[in-house]
Design a protein around this motif. Structure first.
Motif: not given
Length: 268
Positions: A207-208, A211
């Motif tokens: 997820r990081l 992003y």
């Protein structure tokens, strides 16, 4: 100065209009390609219905919203034109030298072409896909304000996708074959763009990474705003899209200027 700016804007709007009109002639081809979209939606509608059942959710989305989410991400992906391929060929063949002497910005010209073709592709795919999703999974409740936010996000997403592809196309100034980079980009969209599943459902590490990359802002952002709108997320996604549009715009401008110098030096 203002008159010159207005004329320049009108010129690129006219290019976009011509591009849109040219694609309308081949609207039957777009309708045929939309059959592929229906096939994908049918397969995943059965998947989400089986996996999620009545009360199951992924990242806050039930089976109905998951199908609508995937409809919008697929529309963004399938509606993006392959204008970058023309840029690659022009750079590698040397035809770009003839384009550079014409009275328009090379980058803005192709952006206008991109927007015109994207508009007709998006409208066709979205219409057919929405009709299918409505009858298979039911309607998606959407407020008018939500539509306006999503429409703005869609425009920014189209700009992000164009700039990403254009920057890779410009690698042709330095590389003989830049096609592997497009292949890598397409595969990364599957994961980090949130094409099939919202990136919010990923483990923290993935997820990081998502992003930090622009892929999510070119594919997942408009879909997320349509199926699960909240103001905080809208502000975050639109801010990210604006930032990436600016950063990628600067990158494309710098690459183009440096690449054009190579054409002039080599006598192109």
């Amino acid at each position: 100065m203002q008159l010159a700016g207005t004329r320049a804007l009108h010129k690129y709007l006219r290019v976009a209009e011509v591009s849109l009109t040219n694609r309308i002639v081949y609207v039957a081809d777009h309708l045929a390609s939309s059959l592929f979209l229906i096939l994908i939606l049918f397969i995943f509608s059965q998947l989400w219905r089986t996996v999620l059942g009545e009360g199951g959710e992924i990242a806050g989305l039930d089976s109905t919203r998951m199908l609508w989410y995937m409809l919008f991400t697929e529309v963004m992906t399938l509606s993006t034109p392959n204008s970058h391929r023309m840029v690659s060929e022009e750079v590698k063949s040397g035809d770009i030298a003839y384009k550079l002497v014409r009275p328009y910005s090379y980058i803005l010209y192709y952006f206008a072409v991109h927007c015109g073709e994207f508009a007709i592709r998006c409208l066709t795919n979205l219409t057919i896909g929405a009709v299918f999703a409505y009858f298979v999974m039911g309607p998606l409740p959407v407020h008018w304000a939500q539509l306006l936010w999503a429409a703005l996000s869609t425009c920014l997403a189209a700009a992000v996708n164009f700039l990403m592809s254009f920057s890779l196309a410009l690698l042709a100034f330095w590389l003989e074959d830049n096609r592997p980079f497009f292949w890598i980009q397409n595969k990364m969209i599957f994961i980090f763009g949130g094409l099939f599943i919202p990136v919010e459902a990923y483990p923290a590490g993935l997820r990081l990474v998502s992003y930090l990359l622009p892929l999510r802002y070119g594919v997942s952002a408009p879909a997320r705003l349509l199926v699960d709108f909240n103001l905080a997320m809208a502000c975050q996604l639109l801010t990210g899209q604006i930032i990436w549009t600016a950063l990628l715009g600067l990158l494309v401008w710098a690459m183009f200027r440096k690449g054009v110098r190579r054409v002039h030096v080599n006598g192109g």
